[in-house]
Design a protein around this motif. Structure first.
Motif, PDB file in Angstrom:
ATOM      1  N   ALA A  67       0.821  -1.208   0.000  1.00  0.00           N
ATOM      2  CA  ALA A  67       0.000   0.000   0.000  1.00  0.00           C
ATOM      3  C   ALA A  67       0.858   1.262   0.000  1.00  0.00           C
ATOM      4  O   ALA A  67       0.336   2.369  -0.136  1.00  0.00           O
ATOM      5  CB  ALA A  67      -0.928   0.010   1.216  1.00  0.00           C
ATOM      6  N   GLY A  68       2.182   1.093   0.173  1.00  0.00           N
ATOM      7  CA  GLY A  68       3.075   2.246   0.209  1.00  0.00           C
ATOM      8  C   GLY A  68       2.856   3.117   1.423  1.00  0.00           C
ATOM      9  O   GLY A  68       2.979   4.336   1.362  1.00  0.00           O
ATOM     10  N   GLN A  69       2.556   2.490   2.558  1.00  0.00           N
ATOM     11  CA  GLN A  69       2.210   3.255   3.752  1.00  0.00           C
ATOM     12  C   GLN A  69       3.061   2.841   4.947  1.00  0.00           C
ATOM     13  O   GLN A  69       3.309   1.659   5.159  1.00  0.00           O
ATOM     14  CB  GLN A  69       0.742   3.051   4.086  1.00  0.00           C
ATOM     15  CG  GLN A  69       0.250   3.927   5.210  1.00  0.00           C
ATOM     16  CD  GLN A  69      -1.232   3.730   5.430  1.00  0.00           C
ATOM     17  OE1 GLN A  69      -1.633   2.725   6.005  1.00  0.00           O
ATOM     18  NE2 GLN A  69      -2.026   4.678   4.977  1.00  0.00           N
ATOM     19  N   VAL A  70       3.496   3.844   5.695  1.00  0.00           N
ATOM     20  CA  VAL A  70       4.221   3.630   6.939  1.00  0.00           C
ATOM     21  C   VAL A  70       3.541   4.479   8.010  1.00  0.00           C
ATOM     22  O   VAL A  70       3.304   5.668   7.799  1.00  0.00           O
ATOM     23  CB  VAL A  70       5.712   4.040   6.818  1.00  0.00           C
ATOM     24  CG1 VAL A  70       6.421   3.896   8.154  1.00  0.00           C
ATOM     25  CG2 VAL A  70       6.420   3.219   5.745  1.00  0.00           C
ATOM     26  N   VAL A  71       3.213   3.857   9.153  1.00  0.00           N
ATOM     27  CA  VAL A  71       2.594   4.578  10.260  1.00  0.00           C
ATOM     28  C   VAL A  71       3.556   4.528  11.437  1.00  0.00           C
ATOM     29  O   VAL A  71       3.988   3.454  11.852  1.00  0.00           O
ATOM     30  CB  VAL A  71       1.235   3.964  10.668  1.00  0.00           C
ATOM     31  CG1 VAL A  71       0.643   4.716  11.849  1.00  0.00           C
ATOM     32  CG2 VAL A  71       0.278   3.943   9.489  1.00  0.00           C
ATOM     33  N   MET A  72       3.904   5.704  11.947  1.00  0.00           N
ATOM     34  CA  MET A  72       4.744   5.813  13.129  1.00  0.00           C
ATOM     35  C   MET A  72       3.881   6.370  14.254  1.00  0.00           C
ATOM     36  O   MET A  72       3.206   7.378  14.071  1.00  0.00           O
ATOM     37  CB  MET A  72       5.920   6.742  12.863  1.00  0.00           C
ATOM     38  CG  MET A  72       6.863   6.215  11.808  1.00  0.00           C
ATOM     39  SD  MET A  72       7.241   7.523  10.668  1.00  0.00           S
ATOM     40  CE  MET A  72       8.268   6.660   9.505  1.00  0.00           C
ATOM     41  N   SER A  73       3.918   5.700  15.389  1.00  0.00           N
ATOM     42  CA  SER A  73       3.083   6.105  16.525  1.00  0.00           C
ATOM     43  C   SER A  73       3.956   6.340  17.744  1.00  0.00           C
ATOM     44  O   SER A  73       4.711   5.454  18.155  1.00  0.00           O
ATOM     45  CB  SER A  73       2.063   5.016  16.852  1.00  0.00           C
ATOM     46  OG  SER A  73       1.233   4.785  15.740  1.00  0.00           O
ATOM     47  N   CYS A  74       3.835   7.527  18.328  1.00  0.00           N
ATOM     48  CA  CYS A  74       4.539   7.846  19.561  1.00  0.00           C
ATOM     49  C   CYS A  74       3.789   7.188  20.710  1.00  0.00           C
ATOM     50  O   CYS A  74       2.598   7.433  20.900  1.00  0.00           O
ATOM     51  CB  CYS A  74       4.616   9.356  19.753  1.00  0.00           C
ATOM     52  SG  CYS A  74       5.426   9.801  21.307  1.00  0.00           S
ATOM     53  N   GLN A  75       4.488   6.379  21.477  1.00  0.00           N
ATOM     54  CA  GLN A  75       3.864   5.656  22.576  1.00  0.00           C
ATOM     55  C   GLN A  75       3.753   6.511  23.840  1.00  0.00           C
ATOM     56  O   GLN A  75       3.113   6.109  24.800  1.00  0.00           O
ATOM     57  CB  GLN A  75       4.651   4.376  22.874  1.00  0.00           C
ATOM     58  CG  GLN A  75       4.760   3.441  21.674  1.00  0.00           C
ATOM     59  CD  GLN A  75       3.406   3.008  21.162  1.00  0.00           C
ATOM     60  OE1 GLN A  75       2.717   2.239  21.809  1.00  0.00           O
ATOM     61  NE2 GLN A  75       3.011   3.502  20.004  1.00  0.00           N
ATOM     62  N   VAL A  76       4.359   7.710  23.821  1.00  0.00           N
ATOM     63  CA  VAL A  76       4.291   8.614  24.970  1.00  0.00           C
ATOM     64  C   VAL A  76       3.177   9.637  24.779  1.00  0.00           C
ATOM     65  O   VAL A  76       2.347   9.832  25.661  1.00  0.00           O
ATOM     66  CB  VAL A  76       5.650   9.315  25.191  1.00  0.00           C
ATOM     67  CG1 VAL A  76       5.561  10.346  26.304  1.00  0.00           C
ATOM     68  CG2 VAL A  76       6.734   8.285  25.501  1.00  0.00           C
ATOM     69  N   SER A  77       3.136  10.275  23.617  1.00  0.00           N
ATOM     70  CA  SER A  77       2.156  11.347  23.398  1.00  0.00           C
ATOM     71  C   SER A  77       0.973  10.929  22.525  1.00  0.00           C
ATOM     72  O   SER A  77       0.057  11.723  22.314  1.00  0.00           O
ATOM     73  CB  SER A  77       2.843  12.552  22.740  1.00  0.00           C
ATOM     74  OG  SER A  77       3.358  12.186  21.480  1.00  0.00           O
ATOM     75  N   ASP A  78       0.987   9.706  22.002  1.00  0.00           N
ATOM     76  CA  ASP A  78      -0.096   9.186  21.161  1.00  0.00           C
ATOM     77  C   ASP A  78      -0.290   9.977  19.865  1.00  0.00           C
ATOM     78  O   ASP A  78      -1.397  10.036  19.332  1.00  0.00           O
ATOM     79  CB  ASP A  78      -1.415   9.113  21.927  1.00  0.00           C
ATOM     80  CG  ASP A  78      -1.358   8.129  23.074  1.00  0.00           C
ATOM     81  OD1 ASP A  78      -0.739   7.067  22.899  1.00  0.00           O
ATOM     82  OD2 ASP A  78      -1.909   8.425  24.155  1.00  0.00           O
ATOM     83  N   ILE A  79       0.776  10.571  19.354  1.00  0.00           N
ATOM     84  CA  ILE A  79       0.721  11.243  18.053  1.00  0.00           C
ATOM     85  C   ILE A  79       1.009  10.200  16.982  1.00  0.00           C
ATOM     86  O   ILE A  79       1.949   9.415  17.110  1.00  0.00           O
ATOM     87  CB  ILE A  79       1.732  12.400  17.968  1.00  0.00           C
ATOM     88  CG1 ILE A  79       1.423  13.455  19.035  1.00  0.00           C
ATOM     89  CG2 ILE A  79       1.727  13.023  16.581  1.00  0.00           C
ATOM     90  CD1 ILE A  79       2.452  14.576  19.131  1.00  0.00           C
ATOM     91  N   ASP A  80       0.180  10.167  15.932  1.00  0.00           N
ATOM     92  CA  ASP A  80       0.368   9.242  14.819  1.00  0.00           C
ATOM     93  C   ASP A  80       0.778  10.012  13.574  1.00  0.00           C
ATOM     94  O   ASP A  80       0.197  11.049  13.254  1.00  0.00           O
ATOM     95  CB  ASP A  80      -0.923   8.474  14.519  1.00  0.00           C
ATOM     96  CG  ASP A  80      -1.246   7.445  15.579  1.00  0.00           C
ATOM     97  OD1 ASP A  80      -0.305   6.873  16.171  1.00  0.00           O
ATOM     98  OD2 ASP A  80      -2.439   7.214  15.821  1.00  0.00           O
ATOM     99  N   PHE A  81       1.764   9.456  12.874  1.00  0.00           N
ATOM    100  CA  PHE A  81       2.259  10.005  11.615  1.00  0.00           C
ATOM    101  C   PHE A  81       2.041   8.937  10.554  1.00  0.00           C
ATOM    102  O   PHE A  81       2.682   7.884  10.604  1.00  0.00           O
ATOM    103  CB  PHE A  81       3.752  10.330  11.708  1.00  0.00           C
ATOM    104  CG  PHE A  81       4.112  11.236  12.846  1.00  0.00           C
ATOM    105  CD1 PHE A  81       4.182  12.607  12.657  1.00  0.00           C
ATOM    106  CD2 PHE A  81       4.376  10.719  14.113  1.00  0.00           C
ATOM    107  CE1 PHE A  81       4.520  13.449  13.705  1.00  0.00           C
ATOM    108  CE2 PHE A  81       4.718  11.555  15.165  1.00  0.00           C
ATOM    109  CZ  PHE A  81       4.788  12.924  14.957  1.00  0.00           C
ATOM    110  N   THR A  82       1.137   9.171   9.621  1.00  0.00           N
ATOM    111  CA  THR A  82       0.846   8.199   8.568  1.00  0.00           C
ATOM    112  C   THR A  82       1.432   8.730   7.265  1.00  0.00           C
ATOM    113  O   THR A  82       0.979   9.738   6.729  1.00  0.00           O
ATOM    114  CB  THR A  82      -0.665   7.973   8.417  1.00  0.00           C
ATOM    115  OG1 THR A  82      -1.184   7.527   9.676  1.00  0.00           O
ATOM    116  CG2 THR A  82      -0.955   6.938   7.339  1.00  0.00           C
TER     117      THR A  82
END
Length: 130
Positions: A67-82
């Motif tokens: 799908a050409g997708q990478v999701v990075m999730s901060c486990q401290v602040s719960d910010i998601d970068f898709t």
């Protein structure tokens, strides 16, 4: 949830960009504000922001190559970068959607600034690798 979406275009193949997004060890090369990364296991890593050597931040990475997708999730602040990649002829369109929980809304402008600079750095690095 507060958030924003940014787009960039690299005159580089999708694979060049994918290699940079999928490898947390390379984040300090292009992700603004990240000084050091330690990879614990596939999908789990810790970052240290510039100027905060005593504050490790755990992260999780999920990737879908097809799908050409990478999701990075901060486990401290719960910010998601898709991050979404799409072929555009010989180039790559890079789209990143950032979602912050309501309690982190005060960080929205700062995150937008950091991610904007990071997209530009990612484009330059991917193009240099072509």
């Amino acid at each position: 949830m507060p958030g924003f979406t940014l787009t960039g275009r690299a005159t580089a193949p999708v694979e060049n960009v994918w290699k940079l997004l999928f490898d947390p060890g390379r984040f300090p090369e292009w992700w603004q504000g990240i000084e050091t990364v330690e990879v614990a296991s596939p999908g789990d890593y810790t970052i240290w922001h510039e100027g905060y050597p005593d504050f490790p931040v755990t992260q999780r990475l999920r990737a879908d190559h097809r799908a050409g997708q990478v999701v990075m999730s901060c486990q401290v602040s719960d910010i998601d970068f898709t991050w979404q990649l799409a072929e555009d002829g010989d180039a790559t369109t890079i789209t990143v959607a950032v979602e912050l929980p309501a309690r982190e809304a005060g960080r929205l402008d700062g995150q937008r600034e950091l991610i904007s600079a990071s997209v530009a750095a990612l484009v330059r690095l991917a193009e240099a690798g072509s």
